[in-house]
Write a protein that holds these residues in place. Structure first.
Motif, PDB file in Angstrom:
ATOM      1  N   ALA A 144     -37.315  -9.121  -3.259  1.00  0.00           N
ATOM      2  CA  ALA A 144     -36.767  -9.552  -4.544  1.00  0.00           C
ATOM      3  C   ALA A 144     -37.423  -8.838  -5.736  1.00  0.00           C
ATOM      4  CB  ALA A 144     -36.883 -11.066  -4.688  1.00  0.00           C
ATOM      5  N   PRO A 145     -38.750  -8.761  -5.807  1.00  0.00           N
ATOM      6  CA  PRO A 145     -39.342  -8.060  -6.953  1.00  0.00           C
ATOM      7  C   PRO A 145     -38.939  -6.588  -7.042  1.00  0.00           C
ATOM      8  CG  PRO A 145     -40.977  -9.450  -5.901  1.00  0.00           C
ATOM      9  CD  PRO A 145     -39.786  -9.443  -4.999  1.00  0.00           C
ATOM     10  N   THR A 146     -38.770  -5.928  -5.899  1.00  0.00           N
ATOM     11  CA  THR A 146     -38.345  -4.528  -5.926  1.00  0.00           C
ATOM     12  C   THR A 146     -36.957  -4.402  -6.543  1.00  0.00           C
ATOM     13  OG1 THR A 146     -39.688  -4.014  -3.985  1.00  0.00           O
ATOM     14  CG2 THR A 146     -37.901  -2.482  -4.509  1.00  0.00           C
ATOM     15  N   LEU A 147     -36.055  -5.293  -6.177  1.00  0.00           N
ATOM     16  CA  LEU A 147     -34.710  -5.284  -6.758  1.00  0.00           C
ATOM     17  C   LEU A 147     -34.751  -5.613  -8.250  1.00  0.00           C
ATOM     18  CD1 LEU A 147     -32.918  -7.038  -3.805  1.00  0.00           C
ATOM     19  CD2 LEU A 147     -32.216  -4.821  -4.732  1.00  0.00           C
ATOM     20  N   GLN A 148     -35.552  -6.587  -8.626  1.00  0.00           N
ATOM     21  CA  GLN A 148     -35.636  -6.960 -10.039  1.00  0.00           C
ATOM     22  C   GLN A 148     -36.195  -5.820 -10.880  1.00  0.00           C
ATOM     23  OE1 GLN A 148     -37.937 -10.465  -9.241  1.00  0.00           O
ATOM     24  NE2 GLN A 148     -36.211 -11.843  -9.615  1.00  0.00           N
ATOM     25  N   ARG A 149     -37.229  -5.168 -10.399  1.00  0.00           N
ATOM     26  CA  ARG A 149     -37.767  -4.021 -11.131  1.00  0.00           C
ATOM     27  C   ARG A 149     -36.750  -2.891 -11.198  1.00  0.00           C
ATOM     28  NH1 ARG A 149     -42.489  -5.358  -8.131  1.00  0.00           N
ATOM     29  NH2 ARG A 149     -41.967  -3.739  -6.595  1.00  0.00           N
ATOM     30  N   GLY A 150     -35.883  -2.833 -10.208  1.00  0.00           N
ATOM     31  CA  GLY A 150     -34.865  -1.787 -10.165  1.00  0.00           C
ATOM     32  C   GLY A 150     -33.617  -2.087 -10.962  1.00  0.00           C
ATOM     33  N   GLY A 151     -33.560  -3.237 -11.628  1.00  0.00           N
ATOM     34  CA  GLY A 151     -32.441  -3.501 -12.530  1.00  0.00           C
ATOM     35  C   GLY A 151     -31.497  -4.599 -12.098  1.00  0.00           C
ATOM     36  N   ALA A 152     -31.727  -5.260 -10.964  1.00  0.00           N
ATOM     37  CA  ALA A 152     -30.860  -6.361 -10.556  1.00  0.00           C
ATOM     38  C   ALA A 152     -30.992  -7.514 -11.543  1.00  0.00           C
ATOM     39  CB  ALA A 152     -31.213  -6.823  -9.151  1.00  0.00           C
ATOM     40  N   ARG A 153     -29.859  -8.006 -12.023  1.00  0.00           N
ATOM     41  CA  ARG A 153     -29.855  -9.076 -13.035  1.00  0.00           C
ATOM     42  C   ARG A 153     -29.937 -10.466 -12.412  1.00  0.00           C
ATOM     43  NH1 ARG A 153     -25.115  -7.639 -17.269  1.00  0.00           N
ATOM     44  NH2 ARG A 153     -25.795  -9.693 -18.004  1.00  0.00           N
ATOM     45  N   HIS A 154     -29.343 -10.642 -11.255  1.00  0.00           N
ATOM     46  CA  HIS A 154     -29.382 -11.918 -10.548  1.00  0.00           C
ATOM     47  C   HIS A 154     -29.549 -11.630  -9.062  1.00  0.00           C
ATOM     48  CE1 HIS A 154     -28.058 -14.233 -14.055  1.00  0.00           C
ATOM     49  NE2 HIS A 154     -27.175 -13.290 -14.265  1.00  0.00           N
ATOM     50  N   LEU A 155     -30.309 -12.485  -8.378  1.00  0.00           N
ATOM     51  CA  LEU A 155     -30.533 -12.343  -6.944  1.00  0.00           C
ATOM     52  C   LEU A 155     -30.253 -13.670  -6.256  1.00  0.00           C
ATOM     53  CD1 LEU A 155     -33.912 -10.378  -6.865  1.00  0.00           C
ATOM     54  CD2 LEU A 155     -31.647  -9.480  -6.338  1.00  0.00           C
ATOM     55  N   THR A 156     -29.639 -13.594  -5.095  1.00  0.00           N
ATOM     56  CA  THR A 156     -29.348 -14.773  -4.289  1.00  0.00           C
ATOM     57  C   THR A 156     -29.557 -14.407  -2.828  1.00  0.00           C
ATOM     58  OG1 THR A 156     -27.750 -15.623  -5.878  1.00  0.00           O
ATOM     59  CG2 THR A 156     -27.555 -16.420  -3.630  1.00  0.00           C
ATOM     60  N   GLY A 179     -28.484 -10.742   1.287  1.00  0.00           N
ATOM     61  CA  GLY A 179     -28.978 -10.582  -0.068  1.00  0.00           C
ATOM     62  C   GLY A 179     -27.858 -10.177  -1.004  1.00  0.00           C
ATOM     63  N   LEU A 180     -27.731 -10.878  -2.121  1.00  0.00           N
ATOM     64  CA  LEU A 180     -26.755 -10.550  -3.150  1.00  0.00           C
ATOM     65  C   LEU A 180     -27.513 -10.186  -4.418  1.00  0.00           C
ATOM     66  CD1 LEU A 180     -24.210 -13.503  -2.702  1.00  0.00           C
ATOM     67  CD2 LEU A 180     -24.109 -11.220  -1.664  1.00  0.00           C
ATOM     68  N   ALA A 181     -27.342  -8.962  -4.875  1.00  0.00           N
ATOM     69  CA  ALA A 181     -28.021  -8.477  -6.076  1.00  0.00           C
ATOM     70  C   ALA A 181     -26.966  -7.993  -7.063  1.00  0.00           C
ATOM     71  CB  ALA A 181     -28.989  -7.350  -5.731  1.00  0.00           C
ATOM     72  N   LEU A 182     -26.878  -8.644  -8.207  1.00  0.00           N
ATOM     73  CA  LEU A 182     -25.871  -8.301  -9.203  1.00  0.00           C
ATOM     74  C   LEU A 182     -26.464  -7.337 -10.227  1.00  0.00           C
ATOM     75  CD1 LEU A 182     -22.987  -8.878 -10.249  1.00  0.00           C
ATOM     76  CD2 LEU A 182     -23.982 -10.713 -11.640  1.00  0.00           C
TER      77      LEU A 182
END
Length: 246
Positions: free
Chosen positions: A159-171, A196-199
């Motif tokens: 999750a943190p890798t996706l968030q740092r990469g620009g994902a706005r929402h994660l589920t 994993g859903l990354a918007l």
């Protein structure tokens, strides 16, 4: 602002539904679905969480449907598929499809794992085209049901890798192994997955994350021991009436 909390509180079961369609039939189904099958399903207590065109597979339509529990799922599906709306439009819908049995039954991977899924107000029926954002939906096939160690890795590395990469929402969802009580609609059984859903705000943002190499460098090596097969990734464009969009 979009609502988010009702996703997990009121829809603890989710179906990921992937429909393989005949060539050039996806827009036909999208138009029919967005016009006839959104509010009419929700009237029976389920939630059409989002519907999408797969950007890499032109004959694939993907959507997410939520339920409070297995009993309400059975009642809602019996009511809708036994009702007048499906009766009136099922021939047209089925004519677009090669296969509609690719369905995973899922639940939030841990308490709070699905709380960020956004739900926007939908435009009125008749709107066509697309909505904003791109959803990166990845199915991770596992050797066994998702373990506490895997879910810890998901929370603290994936999750943190996706968030740092620009994902706005994660589920995050994992397999729910409840017996299918509405057998008219098959569900895949005997598999263990993490979804994993990354918007992302748009396709460029998702592509920038992919090009960064962060996932391959920081996540994939540590994730590999849990995987039974290569992950199945989809880049999904929300339809005009999808409640899930950027």
């Amino acid at each position: 602002m979009p609502a988010t909390a009702d996703t997990e509180t009121h829809h603890s079961l989710v179906e990921l539904r992937q429909y393989t369609l005949h060539p050039q039939q996806r827009d036909v189904l999208v138009d029919l679905f967005d016009r006839e099958f959104v509010e009419t399903q929700e009237a029976h207590g389920m939630r059409v969480l989002g519907q999408f065109r797969d950007l890499d597979q032109p004959d694939l339509f993907v959507w997410l449907r939520g339920f409070a529990d297995m009993d309400s799922r059975r009642r809602a599906l019996e009511a809708f598929y036994g009702g007048p709306v499906w009766s009136a439009h099922r021939a047209a819908a089925n004519a677009t499809m090669v296969d509609s049995d690719n369905v995973l039954l899922l639940r939030p991977a841990w308490p709070g794992a699905a709380s960020e899924l956004p739900h926007h107000a939908r435009p009125e029926p008749g709107v066509t085209g697309t909505a904003a954002g791109v959803l990166d939906a990845t199915v991770f096939y596992l050797h066994e049901p998702a373990t506490p160690a895997l879910l810890d890795y998901c929370r603290h590395r994936m999750a943190p890798t996706l968030q740092r990469g620009g994902a706005r929402h994660l589920t995050w969802y994992s397999t729910d192994d409840s017996p299918n009580t509405f057998t008219r609609l098959p569900v895949r059984a005997g598999e263990h997955v993490l979804l994993g859903l990354a918007l992302f705000s748009d396709l460029a943002a998702l592509q920038a994350f992919a090009d960064s190499g962060a996932w391959a460098r920081d996540v994939a090596p540590g994730l590999a021991p849990w995987l039974a097969a290569a992950p199945e990734a989809h880049r999904l464009q929300p339809t005009a009436r999808s409640a899930l969009h950027a």
